[in-house]
Design a protein around this motif. Sequence first.
Motif, PDB file in Angstrom:
ATOM      1  N   ARG A  58     -11.828   6.279 -16.006  1.00 45.10           N
ATOM      2  CA  ARG A  58     -10.611   6.652 -15.278  1.00 45.10           C
ATOM      3  C   ARG A  58     -10.669   8.124 -14.853  1.00 45.10           C
ATOM      4  N   TRP A  59     -11.141   8.968 -15.754  1.00 41.45           N
ATOM      5  CA  TRP A  59     -11.305  10.379 -15.416  1.00 41.45           C
ATOM      6  C   TRP A  59     -12.359  10.555 -14.321  1.00 41.45           C
ATOM      7  N   ALA A  60     -13.444   9.789 -14.408  1.00 50.29           N
ATOM      8  CA  ALA A  60     -14.495   9.885 -13.392  1.00 50.29           C
ATOM      9  C   ALA A  60     -13.967   9.473 -12.017  1.00 50.29           C
ATOM     10  N   ALA A  61     -13.080   8.474 -11.997  1.00 50.33           N
ATOM     11  CA  ALA A  61     -12.497   8.038 -10.725  1.00 50.33           C
ATOM     12  C   ALA A  61     -11.689   9.170 -10.092  1.00 50.33           C
ATOM     13  N   ALA A  62     -10.903   9.861 -10.899  1.00 47.40           N
ATOM     14  CA  ALA A  62     -10.118  10.986 -10.382  1.00 47.40           C
ATOM     15  C   ALA A  62     -11.028  12.129  -9.946  1.00 47.40           C
ATOM     16  N   LEU A  63     -12.044  12.379 -10.708  1.00 49.04           N
ATOM     17  CA  LEU A  63     -12.974  13.459 -10.397  1.00 49.04           C
ATOM     18  C   LEU A  63     -13.730  13.189  -9.098  1.00 49.04           C
ATOM     19  N   SER A  64     -14.047  11.917  -8.863  1.00 49.90           N
ATOM     20  CA  SER A  64     -14.813  11.561  -7.662  1.00 49.90           C
ATOM     21  C   SER A  64     -14.027  11.789  -6.372  1.00 49.90           C
ATOM     22  N   THR A  65     -12.691  11.822  -6.463  1.00 49.92           N
ATOM     23  CA  THR A  65     -11.883  12.015  -5.251  1.00 49.92           C
ATOM     24  C   THR A  65     -12.060  13.414  -4.672  1.00 49.92           C
ATOM     25  N   LEU A  66     -12.558  14.350  -5.457  1.00 48.97           N
ATOM     26  CA  LEU A  66     -12.774  15.708  -4.958  1.00 48.97           C
ATOM     27  C   LEU A  66     -14.020  15.809  -4.090  1.00 48.97           C
ATOM     28  N   GLY A  67     -14.884  14.801  -4.155  1.00 51.02           N
ATOM     29  CA  GLY A  67     -16.090  14.808  -3.341  1.00 51.02           C
ATOM     30  C   GLY A  67     -17.019  15.973  -3.640  1.00 51.02           C
ATOM     31  N   VAL A 146      -6.901  22.635  -9.711  1.00 52.71           N
ATOM     32  CA  VAL A 146      -6.579  22.912 -11.112  1.00 52.71           C
ATOM     33  C   VAL A 146      -5.771  21.734 -11.631  1.00 52.71           C
ATOM     34  N   VAL A 147      -6.182  21.194 -12.757  1.00 55.67           N
ATOM     35  CA  VAL A 147      -5.483  20.070 -13.377  1.00 55.67           C
ATOM     36  C   VAL A 147      -4.904  20.557 -14.705  1.00 55.67           C
ATOM     37  N   ILE A 148      -3.601  20.322 -14.873  1.00 55.95           N
ATOM     38  CA  ILE A 148      -2.892  20.769 -16.070  1.00 55.95           C
ATOM     39  C   ILE A 148      -2.621  19.572 -16.982  1.00 55.95           C
ATOM     40  N   VAL A 149      -3.085  19.638 -18.223  1.00 56.80           N
ATOM     41  CA  VAL A 149      -2.927  18.515 -19.145  1.00 56.80           C
ATOM     42  C   VAL A 149      -1.493  18.397 -19.641  1.00 56.80           C
ATOM     43  N   GLN A 150      -0.916  19.517 -20.106  1.00 61.82           N
ATOM     44  CA  GLN A 150       0.444  19.497 -20.634  1.00 61.82           C
ATOM     45  C   GLN A 150       1.368  20.240 -19.682  1.00 61.82           C
ATOM     46  N   VAL A 151       2.250  19.502 -19.026  1.00 63.55           N
ATOM     47  CA  VAL A 151       3.187  20.113 -18.093  1.00 63.55           C
ATOM     48  C   VAL A 151       4.262  20.849 -18.884  1.00 63.55           C
ATOM     49  N   ASP A 152       4.420  22.137 -18.599  1.00 67.59           N
ATOM     50  CA  ASP A 152       5.371  22.943 -19.369  1.00 67.59           C
ATOM     51  C   ASP A 152       6.413  23.617 -18.489  1.00 67.59           C
ATOM     52  N   GLY A 153       6.566  23.125 -17.266  1.00 69.73           N
ATOM     53  CA  GLY A 153       7.557  23.704 -16.366  1.00 69.73           C
ATOM     54  C   GLY A 153       6.997  24.802 -15.499  1.00 69.73           C
ATOM     55  N   ASP A 173      -0.514  12.818 -12.894  1.00 67.20           N
ATOM     56  CA  ASP A 173      -0.518  12.543 -11.452  1.00 67.20           C
ATOM     57  C   ASP A 173      -1.933  12.448 -10.914  1.00 67.20           C
ATOM     58  N   TRP A 174      -2.800  13.304 -11.411  1.00 68.72           N
ATOM     59  CA  TRP A 174      -4.201  13.325 -10.948  1.00 68.72           C
ATOM     60  C   TRP A 174      -4.898  12.001 -11.269  1.00 68.72           C
ATOM     61  N   LEU A 175      -4.683  11.504 -12.473  1.00 76.22           N
ATOM     62  CA  LEU A 175      -5.300  10.234 -12.863  1.00 76.22           C
ATOM     63  C   LEU A 175      -4.663   9.059 -12.120  1.00 76.22           C
ATOM     64  N   ALA A 176      -3.341   9.098 -11.955  1.00 74.07           N
ATOM     65  CA  ALA A 176      -2.635   7.979 -11.317  1.00 74.07           C
ATOM     66  C   ALA A 176      -3.004   7.823  -9.850  1.00 74.07           C
ATOM     67  N   ALA A 177      -3.364   8.915  -9.190  1.00 76.56           N
ATOM     68  CA  ALA A 177      -3.641   8.870  -7.750  1.00 76.56           C
ATOM     69  C   ALA A 177      -5.024   8.320  -7.422  1.00 76.56           C
ATOM     70  N   ALA A 178      -5.876   8.196  -8.424  1.00 83.40           N
ATOM     71  CA  ALA A 178      -7.254   7.766  -8.180  1.00 83.40           C
ATOM     72  C   ALA A 178      -7.392   6.256  -8.208  1.00 83.40           C
ATOM     73  N   SER A 179      -8.196   5.732  -7.301  1.00 87.58           N
ATOM     74  CA  SER A 179      -8.518   4.302  -7.292  1.00 87.58           C
ATOM     75  C   SER A 179      -9.664   4.043  -8.253  1.00 87.58           C
ATOM     76  N   PRO A 180      -9.693   2.864  -8.886  1.00 87.26           N
ATOM     77  CA  PRO A 180     -10.776   2.561  -9.828  1.00 87.26           C
ATOM     78  C   PRO A 180     -12.144   2.673  -9.167  1.00 87.26           C
ATOM     79  N   LEU A 181     -13.088   3.180  -9.921  1.00 83.63           N
ATOM     80  CA  LEU A 181     -14.465   3.274  -9.435  1.00 83.63           C
ATOM     81  C   LEU A 181     -15.246   2.023  -9.829  1.00 83.63           C
TER      82      LEU A 181
END
Length: 446
Positions: A58-67, A146-153, A173-181
């Motif tokens: 799942r992380w790889a799918a999100a990472l791949s969207t950056l090309g 930049v991807v933030i793990v813990q949203v703190d406002g 949001d970063w993970l949710a926006a990615a399509s499965p690889l």
Amino acid sequence: MDIRPGSSALPPSVRTLAQLFAWRVAATPRGEAYRQFDVATGAWASTTWGDADRRVRRWAAALSTLGLPRGARVAILLPNSLDAVCIDLAALSLALVPLPMHALDNPASIAYILADSEASLLVAASGAQWQAIAAVAPALPSLKQVVIVQVDGSDGGAAPRDAAAVPVQSLADWLAAASPLPPIDPHGTDAASEDDLAALVYTSGTTGKPKGVMLTHRNVLSNVAAALARVAPLTSDVFLSFLPLSHTFERTAGYYLPIAAGSCVAYARSVALLAEDLRTVRPTIVISVPRIYERVYAKLQEILAGSALKKRMFEAAEAIGWRRFCRRQGLAIDAPGSAALDALVWPVLERLVARPMLAQFGGRVRVAVSGGAPLSQPIARCFLGLGLPVLQGYGMTETSPVVSVNTPDDNDPATVGRALPGVEVRIGDNRELLVRGPNVMRGYWK
């Protein structure tokens, strides 16, 4: 040729860290891979190798969207955790280069490393952490996200200077926006090769600004394979990880080595809670630095200072236990005593002194590795005498990092052990230690 899980060798087909992880998932998909404390439930939660693989995909799918191009640097500014493992393994699966950074480093140092490495992605723990970095950072033209793990406002938009213009997104949001690889073939033509970089690790050395140590897959895997043969962890072993994953010692010995062995890694909550985590997790393998043993030893001395009887019993247990250890290892005994009398008295002292001390480490440690600096002889003598199998070793970031380490059956605490298989050492001019082997880095970045 394949091997049984827990064997002391890696199959020839495993030549990169992505291949190592894929092989482990296939070998023991239902085995416990990671254990982490869940604050929401107040309990430790386990992750199997199969579950970890799905998370990494799942992380790889999100990472791949950056090309990102092959070899691009992925900066990881996280405490030891399953998230840190996921981004690391996801980057490796896409032939990218993890850039581990110390989560407690100062913002200026982090900003320098981001700029010097030309990192393309930063995964940070919080928005506030990114703001502090951006406030002192020069322009970072290579940084795309930049991807933030813990949203703190907090968000990056409020940070000053050019670095603040980098897009910032929450991990969810970063993970949710990615399509499965589709499944990634770690042996495919697009996968990393053994001579590609597996990490860019910055080390301060002794002078100047931090330098990026370039470690290849061959470097790290050769060290893992040699350590696997020397220390021989089992699939039933449990590591407790608390040294920063930004340090090569922990990355190799406390992260990649357990993957090779199929062992479980439990992530300590914090150094402040380490004593409690040791008693709760009850690890069988501990990778540490002398400071941890020094803290336990100091606490013991503090307790003993309040009772003359306890102090005498402790000293007797330490002395007899040390003689027993020396006899087993074939070492000279500085204060000889009767072996028969020692054997007669030891069961009582073991029950009253040794076991309570070992309980501070969870009570079932079978390998305790100490590196990074020498362990003082009084502390080594104390723990070895009372039954904690402390093994000292030597290495440095530039050697992936292990050069030598003692073993349970060949353990001289006055030394850092014998060189690992395949590693050559000799003394050069000015009494410099020269090291040659497949674990030695490619060189320094730039």
